[in-house]
Each structure stands twice: as structure tokens, then as C-alpha cells.
Write a protein that holds these residues in place. Structure first.
Motif, PDB file in Angstrom:
ATOM      1  N   PRO A  61       6.066   6.248  -7.242  1.00 16.33           N
ATOM      2  CA  PRO A  61       5.780   5.135  -6.319  1.00 16.33           C
ATOM      3  C   PRO A  61       5.895   5.579  -4.863  1.00 16.33           C
ATOM      4  CG  PRO A  61       7.900   4.841  -7.413  1.00 16.33           C
ATOM      5  CD  PRO A  61       7.198   5.954  -8.123  1.00 16.33           C
ATOM      6  N   GLN A  62       4.794   5.452  -4.123  1.00 19.22           N
ATOM      7  CA  GLN A  62       4.754   5.964  -2.752  1.00 19.22           C
ATOM      8  C   GLN A  62       5.504   5.082  -1.759  1.00 19.22           C
ATOM      9  OE1 GLN A  62       0.491   6.309  -2.552  1.00 19.22           O
ATOM     10  NE2 GLN A  62       0.513   8.451  -3.203  1.00 19.22           N
ATOM     11  N   SER A  63       5.884   3.884  -2.186  1.00 21.52           N
ATOM     12  CA  SER A  63       6.664   3.001  -1.307  1.00 21.52           C
ATOM     13  C   SER A  63       8.156   3.099  -1.608  1.00 21.52           C
ATOM     14  CB  SER A  63       6.209   1.549  -1.500  1.00 21.52           C
ATOM     15  OG  SER A  63       6.395   1.139  -2.853  1.00 21.52           O
ATOM     16  N   ARG A  64       8.554   4.089  -2.402  1.00 22.48           N
ATOM     17  CA  ARG A  64       9.946   4.142  -2.860  1.00 22.48           C
ATOM     18  C   ARG A  64      10.943   4.340  -1.727  1.00 22.48           C
ATOM     19  NH1 ARG A  64       7.375   8.827  -4.113  1.00 22.48           N
ATOM     20  NH2 ARG A  64       8.342  10.838  -3.592  1.00 22.48           N
ATOM     21  N   HIS A  65      10.489   4.850  -0.583  1.00 18.44           N
ATOM     22  CA  HIS A  65      11.413   5.066   0.530  1.00 18.44           C
ATOM     23  C   HIS A  65      11.452   3.886   1.502  1.00 18.44           C
ATOM     24  CE1 HIS A  65      11.908   9.094  -0.921  1.00 18.44           C
ATOM     25  NE2 HIS A  65      10.661   9.441  -0.647  1.00 18.44           N
ATOM     26  N   TRP A  66      10.660   2.851   1.253  1.00 21.84           N
ATOM     27  CA  TRP A  66      10.651   1.702   2.159  1.00 21.84           C
ATOM     28  C   TRP A  66      12.001   0.992   2.112  1.00 21.84           C
ATOM     29  CZ3 TRP A  66       5.376  -1.335   1.658  1.00 21.84           C
ATOM     30  CH2 TRP A  66       4.333  -0.513   2.104  1.00 21.84           C
ATOM     31  N   ASP A  67      12.514   0.671   3.273  1.00 20.29           N
ATOM     32  CA  ASP A  67      13.782  -0.042   3.398  1.00 20.29           C
ATOM     33  C   ASP A  67      13.469  -1.430   3.942  1.00 20.29           C
ATOM     34  OD1 ASP A  67      16.223  -1.129   4.318  1.00 20.29           O
ATOM     35  OD2 ASP A  67      17.064   0.857   4.671  1.00 20.29           O
ATOM     36  N   TRP A  68      13.402  -2.409   3.049  1.00 20.29           N
ATOM     37  CA  TRP A  68      12.992  -3.746   3.473  1.00 20.29           C
ATOM     38  C   TRP A  68      14.019  -4.428   4.383  1.00 20.29           C
ATOM     39  CZ3 TRP A  68       8.530  -6.262   3.661  1.00 20.29           C
ATOM     40  CH2 TRP A  68       7.460  -5.739   2.919  1.00 20.29           C
ATOM     41  N   ASN A 126       6.298  -5.397 -11.679  1.00 19.52           N
ATOM     42  CA  ASN A 126       4.943  -5.949 -11.700  1.00 19.52           C
ATOM     43  C   ASN A 126       3.879  -4.869 -11.513  1.00 19.52           C
ATOM     44  OD1 ASN A 126       5.978  -8.593 -11.921  1.00 19.52           O
ATOM     45  ND2 ASN A 126       6.235  -8.727  -9.713  1.00 19.52           N
ATOM     46  N   ARG A 127       4.274  -3.611 -11.536  1.00 17.69           N
ATOM     47  CA  ARG A 127       3.360  -2.515 -11.219  1.00 17.69           C
ATOM     48  C   ARG A 127       3.155  -1.596 -12.423  1.00 17.69           C
ATOM     49  NH1 ARG A 127       6.441  -0.707  -5.796  1.00 17.69           N
ATOM     50  NH2 ARG A 127       4.997   1.060  -5.866  1.00 17.69           N
ATOM     51  N   ARG A 128       1.909  -1.522 -12.864  1.00 14.95           N
ATOM     52  CA  ARG A 128       1.587  -0.632 -13.978  1.00 14.95           C
ATOM     53  C   ARG A 128       1.955   0.809 -13.597  1.00 14.95           C
ATOM     54  NH1 ARG A 128      -1.310  -3.079 -17.897  1.00 14.95           N
ATOM     55  NH2 ARG A 128      -2.408  -5.013 -17.371  1.00 14.95           N
ATOM     56  N   GLY A 129       2.460   1.526 -14.550  1.00 16.65           N
ATOM     57  CA  GLY A 129       2.867   2.895 -14.295  1.00 16.65           C
ATOM     58  C   GLY A 129       4.333   3.022 -13.935  1.00 16.65           C
ATOM     59  N   SER A 165      -3.622   1.795   3.949  1.00 15.70           N
ATOM     60  CA  SER A 165      -3.204   1.754   2.555  1.00 15.70           C
ATOM     61  C   SER A 165      -2.519   3.043   2.129  1.00 15.70           C
ATOM     62  CB  SER A 165      -4.428   1.518   1.669  1.00 15.70           C
ATOM     63  OG  SER A 165      -4.114   1.666   0.304  1.00 15.70           O
ATOM     64  N   LEU A 166      -1.443   2.903   1.348  1.00 15.26           N
ATOM     65  CA  LEU A 166      -0.907   4.063   0.652  1.00 15.26           C
ATOM     66  C   LEU A 166      -1.958   4.519  -0.360  1.00 15.26           C
ATOM     67  CD1 LEU A 166       2.767   2.900   0.000  1.00 15.26           C
ATOM     68  CD2 LEU A 166       1.986   4.554   1.704  1.00 15.26           C
TER      69      LEU A 166
END
Length: 211
Positions: A61-68, A126-129, A165-166
Motif C-alpha cells: 500500500p503506497q499510502s502506508r506512510h500517511w499520518d492522518w 475496503n481495499r482489494r489486495g 494520484s498514487l
């Protein structure tokens, strides 16, 4: 700020049933706690499974480093950066932060005001894969994009929306959302830039909230 995207339902994949959801016009402490207590552990588990299976890092997942929490705090109080989230069965299913101070790039629209999506992410389950079985819900991302379009219309921007987009999401924005692909942006980490003009926004809304 009140955005009406009724009906705002999600599709529960396991049952093939429509489940009522809510669009909130803010990211609150509840969403950040959900991210810390549920999203992050689920992402960490997904990464460990992919790593153990020998899956190349490009498929992680390319958003794994996002810190919300950091993102929400950075934009907190800014009228130019409204935020939204999708809630279902007491859990945050998706979050989005917008920017109202950008301009369109597509020919015939250049320079016109646009709603830019700074960040949009759906919950890992909610994300396939990223799940071992079926994803829990579909259409979370579609609800958030619909919210961005309706907010654009409310602001008088006629549905114009743009974003970088990622790579893992390029196909979704191009093929499912029908956005114009303006190519890699050298000034933005070479991420591809997508834009939705009014006709594209109308077409996306007309499709309805279908998986």
C-alpha cells in the motif's frame, strides 16, 4: 458547509447488500482514533502478509506512510482546506482533505477555479489486495469523490476537481472515475495529475453509487 450526496450507501461485499452510511463534513478526533486504533494495525498486518509472501514492494500500500493525525492538524482551522469522512456502522471507512485555492489545467478550463483533492484514502479492509478475503465495503472512494464534486458545484466551480494520484490508484481515476490524465507531473514527485471537467463530473454523478 453541508453536502448532499443522497443516497450515501456502501455495498457490503460479503452480503451484496446496500448498507447506509454517513458523509461527515469534518475529520474529527473520532476519525483520528479510528485511524490509529484500526487502520494502522490493519495496514501493518497487510504489509507483513505481503512481505512474507514475497510480494514486491511496488505492490505494498503506497499510502502506508500517511499520518492522518499530522495531516488533520496541519490543515486544522484553514477555511481553504475542508475535510470529509465516510462513516458506516460506527467506524471511519474513508477520509479526504481538499484545497479550494487551485486552478484547472485542462484545455478550455485553464485558470478556472478547481477543487483539488489533497488526500483521499479508504480504510485498509475496503481495499482489494490488502485483505485475505473479500473487501468489506465498496464505493467508499466514490462517495468521497462525489462529495468533492458537489462541493465544487456549491462553490460555483461547476464540478471541476483535480488531484495527483498514487500509482496504484491511476487506473481507478482514469477508468472508473473517467478523469482526464494529464500525465506525470515532474514538479510533484512524477505523480500523474488527473482532472475532472464539468462534463466528466456530470457523467460520474449520473452513474450513481454503483460498485
Amino acid at each position: 458547509m453541508s453536502i448532499d450526496i443522497s443516497p450515501a450507501f456502501l455495498f457490503e461485499v460479503a452480503t451484496a447488500q446496500a448498507v447506509p452510511s454517513e458523509l461527515w463534513d469534518a475529520i474529527t478526533e473520532q476519525q483520528l482514533v479510528d485511524w490509529e486504533d484500526a487502520w494502522k494495525p490493519a495496514l501493518d498486518d497487510a504489509v507483513q502478509r505481503l512481505k512474507a509472501a514475497g510480494i514486491d514492494r511496488s505492490h505494498w500500500p503506497q499510502s502506508r506512510h500517511w499520518d492522518w493525525r499530522r495531516k488533520a492538524e496541519a490543515f486544522s482551522g484553514s477555511l481553504a482546506n475542508p475535510s470529509f469522512c465516510v462513516m458506516c456502522q460506527g467506524m471511519t471507512q474513508g477520509m479526504m482533505i481538499l484545497d479550494t485555492l487551485r486552478s484547472a489545467r485542462v484545455a478550455q478550463q485553464v485558470g478556472k477555479p478547481i477543487i483539488y483533492i489533497e488526500y483521499l484514502e479508504v480504510a485498509p479492509w475496503n481495499r482489494r489486495g490488502l485483505v485475505t478475503d473479500l473487501p468489506r465495503y465498496q464505493t467508499v472512494g466514490s462517495i468521497l469523490l462525489r462529495a468533492a464534486i458537489e462541493f465544487s458545484r456549491q462553490e460555483g466551480f461547476k464540478g471541476r476537481v483535480g488531484l495527483h494520484s498514487l500509482p496504484q490508484s491511476n487506473g481507478w481515476y482514469a477508468n472508473v472515475c473517467g478523469m482526464a490524465d494529464l500525465g506525470a507531473d515532474a514538479g510533484y514527485q512524477n505523480l500523474r495529475y488527473f482532472e475532472m471537467v464539468p462534463d466528466m463530473a456530470d457523467a460520474f454523478i449520473a452513474k450513481g453509487n454503483m460498485p
